[in-house]
Design a protein around this motif. Structure first.
Motif: not given
Lengths: 128, 128
Positions: B41-44, B47
């Protein structure tokens, strides 16, 4: 379909705060902001640190209590705490010799609401 | 205090599933597992992909609909979808020419519950 036809969360108002991401597509800026917060959670030691801080009685912990449970050095713990603080997930304050840390409930609540699953975010209208 | 004296989530049972991490310190294995999910989830773009898939009518999207809204190449989208799938956040199935994706509600619910803030996880017993 052009991008502008899609309803996008958080372009013109503050609704991005707590709306589940499964309901409407996330906007670019909001996604970038949230990705930074999730990146702070993407390390096992940081997750355990956050959990440990929150689990302390009173909801805050002295940095002096946060090194023992981990097999990493004090500078590494300090680095991880800095990442959590910069992501807005914990707050900190120096009191005398030690720095104290606490979790920021609003930040956790924002991510928790965002991740609400479809079954939680959709009203159950049709009983079977 | 030795590590063994701390109550640790998810060492001997399945309670780690949905217990808020602010209530008890996370165990090492559970933290490693969760960190992998948060990393996804740490990439725009990831997400936004996850949000877009979940927002589609019926809760699933054809990969053919997932490239348009992004300024990245089809192989990059495919890579991001693979990361989401390997993290257990989305499922997929090929039907004819196209692959279809849907979110895994249990995975989102697990993370959402985990992040419940202290104020949400503590019963309100004392009205003021």
């Amino acid at each position: 379909m052009s991008k502008s036809e899609l309803p996008v969360i958080g372009q013109d108002d503050q609704t991005e705060c707590c709306a589940p991401m499964v309901r409407e597509p996330l906007g670019e800026e909001v996604a970038a902001d949230l990705a930074r917060m999730f990146k702070a959670l993407s390390d096992p030691v940081r997750l355990r640190l956050l959990s440990l801080i929150a689990s302390y009685e009173g909801g805050e912990a002295c940095v002096c209590d946060l090194t023992g449970p981990f097999d990493v050095s004090q500078p590494t713990i300090s680095h991880h705490l800095k990442v959590l603080r910069e992501a807005g997930l914990v707050g900190s304050e120096r009191r005398g010799t030690w720095v104290y840390y606490w979790v920021v409930p609003a930040a956790l609540a924002r991510l928790s609401s965002l991740l609400q699953a479809p079954s939680e975010s959709v009203p159950v209208g049709a009983a079977t």
